[in-house]
Design an enzyme around this catalytic site. Structure first.
Site, PDB file in Angstrom:
ATOM      1  N   ASP A  52      46.478  33.369  37.554  1.00 17.24           N
ATOM      2  CA  ASP A  52      46.451  31.917  37.369  1.00 17.24           C
ATOM      3  C   ASP A  52      46.983  31.551  35.980  1.00 17.24           C
ATOM      4  O   ASP A  52      47.104  30.371  35.645  1.00 17.24           O
ATOM      5  CB  ASP A  52      45.053  31.337  37.629  1.00 17.24           C
ATOM      6  CG  ASP A  52      43.990  31.940  36.743  1.00 17.24           C
ATOM      7  OD1 ASP A  52      44.312  32.821  35.922  1.00 17.24           O
ATOM      8  OD2 ASP A  52      42.815  31.519  36.858  1.00 17.24           O
ATOM      9  N   SER A  53      47.374  32.580  35.195  1.00 20.21           N
ATOM     10  CA  SER A  53      48.105  32.320  33.951  1.00 20.21           C
ATOM     11  C   SER A  53      49.438  31.647  34.270  1.00 20.21           C
ATOM     12  O   SER A  53      50.105  31.136  33.352  1.00 20.21           O
ATOM     13  CB  SER A  53      48.320  33.619  33.164  1.00 20.21           C
ATOM     14  OG  SER A  53      48.849  34.629  33.997  1.00 20.21           O
ATOM     15  N   ASP A  91      45.044  35.767  41.926  1.00 14.38           N
ATOM     16  CA  ASP A  91      43.859  35.077  41.398  1.00 14.38           C
ATOM     17  C   ASP A  91      43.435  33.939  42.307  1.00 14.38           C
ATOM     18  O   ASP A  91      44.270  33.110  42.708  1.00 14.38           O
ATOM     19  CB  ASP A  91      44.186  34.459  40.019  1.00 14.38           C
ATOM     20  CG  ASP A  91      43.867  35.398  38.883  1.00 14.38           C
ATOM     21  OD1 ASP A  91      42.988  36.265  39.039  1.00 14.38           O
ATOM     22  OD2 ASP A  91      44.502  35.250  37.818  1.00 14.38           O
ATOM     23  N   LYS A 121      41.531  38.269  43.163  1.00  8.86           N
ATOM     24  CA  LYS A 121      40.726  38.487  41.960  1.00  8.86           C
ATOM     25  C   LYS A 121      39.911  37.227  41.682  1.00  8.86           C
ATOM     26  O   LYS A 121      40.429  36.120  41.818  1.00  8.86           O
ATOM     27  CB  LYS A 121      41.626  38.831  40.769  1.00  8.86           C
ATOM     28  CG  LYS A 121      40.876  38.940  39.436  1.00  8.86           C
ATOM     29  CD  LYS A 121      41.663  39.689  38.376  1.00  8.86           C
ATOM     30  CE  LYS A 121      42.689  38.877  37.649  1.00  8.86           C
ATOM     31  NZ  LYS A 121      42.171  37.742  36.869  1.00  8.86           N
ATOM     32  N   GLU A 123      36.943  35.548  38.839  1.00 10.15           N
ATOM     33  CA  GLU A 123      36.331  35.688  37.522  1.00 10.15           C
ATOM     34  C   GLU A 123      34.822  35.478  37.619  1.00 10.15           C
ATOM     35  O   GLU A 123      34.374  34.477  38.182  1.00 10.15           O
ATOM     36  CB  GLU A 123      36.908  34.637  36.554  1.00 10.15           C
ATOM     37  CG  GLU A 123      38.369  34.851  36.246  1.00 10.15           C
ATOM     38  CD  GLU A 123      38.927  33.845  35.244  1.00 10.15           C
ATOM     39  OE1 GLU A 123      38.150  33.012  34.713  1.00 10.15           O
ATOM     40  OE2 GLU A 123      40.141  33.885  34.991  1.00 10.15           O
ATOM     41  N   GLU A 190      38.579  41.620  29.988  1.00  7.72           N
ATOM     42  CA  GLU A 190      39.457  40.909  29.053  1.00  7.72           C
ATOM     43  C   GLU A 190      38.773  40.682  27.716  1.00  7.72           C
ATOM     44  O   GLU A 190      37.656  40.165  27.654  1.00  7.72           O
ATOM     45  CB  GLU A 190      39.890  39.570  29.677  1.00  7.72           C
ATOM     46  CG  GLU A 190      40.838  38.783  28.781  1.00  7.72           C
ATOM     47  CD  GLU A 190      41.587  37.668  29.500  1.00  7.72           C
ATOM     48  OE1 GLU A 190      41.504  37.573  30.745  1.00  7.72           O
ATOM     49  OE2 GLU A 190      42.261  36.891  28.799  1.00  7.72           O
TER      50      GLU A 190
HETATM   51  O1  KIV Z   1      45.848  35.224  35.032  1.00 10.60           O
HETATM   52  C1  KIV Z   1      46.097  36.273  34.421  1.00 10.60           C
HETATM   53  O2  KIV Z   1      47.231  36.536  33.990  1.00 10.60           O
HETATM   54  C2  KIV Z   1      45.001  37.219  34.193  1.00 10.60           C
HETATM   55  C3  KIV Z   1      45.260  38.355  33.253  1.00 10.60           C
HETATM   56  C4  KIV Z   1      45.209  37.894  31.856  1.00 10.60           C
HETATM   57  C5  KIV Z   1      44.348  39.484  33.503  1.00 10.60           C
HETATM   58  O3  KIV Z   1      43.956  37.063  34.732  1.00 10.60           O
END
Ligand code: KIV
Length: 272
Positions: A52-53, A91, A121, A123, A190
């Site tokens: 989600d980055s 994510d 994934k 969080e 992280e």
């Molecule tokens: O969204 C992302 O890029 C991440 C990484 C920083 C692990 O969750």
């Protein structure tokens, strides 16, 4: 399946667990589009994270919170079309799994069905236990994410190192054990102290993938655009830049502008 696809031995959740057992380190990078994902996959990266980055890197938002489930599915399906070998993790975006386990499962199913990705994934630790259980029960592989969890940035207030205090460190270790017990296939840690990350990696049999978590874990992940230097404002200590593409691309683009203005481009051999 094409011949090209047959040449590659796909990375699976099982191969990652085997890699931990044999001591082979796991490489993981983000990708959000077809072209980049193709380069990352053919370079031999084991796991591609459609993170989600993308909210920051692709859309220019300050945080990861605004990206939607539909947008994640769009990014993930572009990545899926490019991949022959890597395992693809996507994510679940903020707001798509925190309210209740049924919604979490619906979101995970949409990602798997509509993008063709291999896993998701989420969080968090004990607070999202029921959601993780429900997703796993549907046969969807889950990667956990503990430590600095950017979707909770407004709770933390800063992006500084997490779990430096004993109580938070103990909770993190407990959460990691719980994620393993539930059946998660790996965990991202992280921005936590290297000593704690090592302790977590030694306490569970599933792979621990670190970002800003030192070297004594089972693998590493970075945001692709940061490690190839396409971004240049973000400079945390853990980031190693392998290229300075921001500079190189700027120089090339300025040259193109000059060539157009001076009519150097196109020349005779570039014309019909
Ligand atoms: O969204 C992302 O890029 C991440 C990484 C920083 C692990 O969750």
């Amino acid at each position: 399946m094409s011949t090209a696809k047959k040449e590659y031995k796909r990375v699976t959740v099982k191969s990652l667990v085997d890699m931990k057992a044999t001591g082979e380190k796991i490489s993981m990078l983000t990708a959000y589009d077809y072209t980049m994902a193709k380069i990352v996959d053919s370079a031999g990266v084991d796991v591609i994270l459609v993170g989600d980055s993308a909210s920051n890197v692709m859309a220019g938002h300050e945080t990861t919170l605004p990206i939607t489930l539909d947008q994640m599915i769009y990014h993930a399906s572009s990545v899926v079309r490019a991949i022959y070998r890597a395992l693809i993790v996507v994510d679940l975006p903020f707001g798509s799994y925190q309210s209740d386990p049924k919604e979490a499962l619906r979101s995970a199913i949409r990602i798997m069905k509509e993008s063709g990705a291999h896993s998701v994934k989420l969080e968090g630790g004990k607070e999202i236990k029921e959601s993780i259980k429900r997703i796993l029960n549907a046969g969807i592989p889950v990667m956990g994410h503990l430590g600095l969890t950017p979707q909770s940035i407004y709770k933390f207030g800063t992006y500084t190192v997490r779990a430096k205090e004993e109580q938070e460190a103990e909770q993190l270790l407990e959460d990691a054990k719980m994620l393993e017990k539930l059946g998660c296939f790996a965990i991202v840690l992280e921005k936590i102290p290297a000593k704690l990350a090592k302790q977590v990696a030694e306490s569970v049999s599933i792979p621990i993938i670190g970002i800003g978590a030192g070297s004594e874990v089972d693998g590493q992940v970075l945001v692709l655009h940061d490690m190839i230097g396409m971004t240049h404002e973000f400079n945390p200590r853990f980031l190693r830049r392998y290229l300075n593409l921001y500079e190189e691309m700027s120089t090339a683009i300025s040259q193109y502008v000059d060539d157009v203005k001076t009519q150097d481009f196109p020349n005779e051999s570039e014309s019909y």
